[in-house]
Design an enzyme around this catalytic site. Structure first.
Site: not given
Length: 195
Positions: A63, A66-68, A71
């Site tokens: 995550l 993926r959320e770098i 976020y």
């Protein structure tokens, strides 16, 4: 609140043509923005997942990648739909307003057009929007999101219009508006007319 205020340059768009994805924002912050939606929901629907202790590091590393893109990790209470159950403290990836990918509100029709055009390494932005709409509406009897539903409906209308062989949506909108408003050059003002 969930809003499509977050740019996606690495999954559902590119740096040249960013897609849009949702983020959670505080209702108090949303109320300071100029947004075309007159109201906000009293609650945000979502799902919480319990990760087995042996897999927490693996899942969080995935995550984190993926959320770098804009976020950050926040901890927030999550209230189950069964109101007899207590709140759960959850780790959530949120695009805060001070991150470089936070784009803020946009005209809903222009946003729908951007979503319809955007594609990135993870696929088309419309696929993300339609899957989000389906997931949110499938959480329970009262679930769903007015803003997501509005955008999905607008994108469907764009796609229907474009599938009929019409010109691109932006050009068509300009032509429609030009037909609606006729300039009255004699007295120097515009006059609205019906076709």
């Amino acid at each position: 609140m969930t809003e499509e205020f977050q740019a996606s340059e690495d999954h559902r768009g590119t740096p040249e043509a960013p897609g849009r994805v949702v983020t959670l924002i505080e209702k108090s912050f949303w109320e300071t923005l100029v947004d075309s939606h007159a109201s906000s929901a009293d609650r945000v629907w979502g799902a919480a997942y319990r990760i087995e202790a042996s897999r927490v590091t693996e899942v969080q590393e995935y995550l984190d990648i993926r959320e770098i893109n804009g976020y950050s990790i926040q901890y927030t209470p999550f209230w189950p739909s069964d109101r007899d159950l207590p709140a759960i403290k959850c780790l959530v990836y949120i695009g805060l307003p001070d991150n470089p990918q936070f784009m803020g509100p946009q005209d809903p029709q222009a946003l729908a057009e951007d979503i319809n055009r955007s594609r990135g390494p993870s696929g088309e932005n419309v696929e993300y929007l339609f899957m989000l709409e389906q997931a949110l509406s499938g959480l329970g009897k009262e679930s769903g999101d007015e803003h997501v539903q509005d955008l999905a409906d607008r994108v469907r209308n764009i796609q229907a219009w474009m599938s009929k062989g019409e010109m691109n949506i932006t050009e068509a909108a300009v032509v429609a508006e030009a037909r609606r408003v006729r300039s009255n050059r004699d007295n120097g003002h515009q006059e609205e007319v019906e076709d």
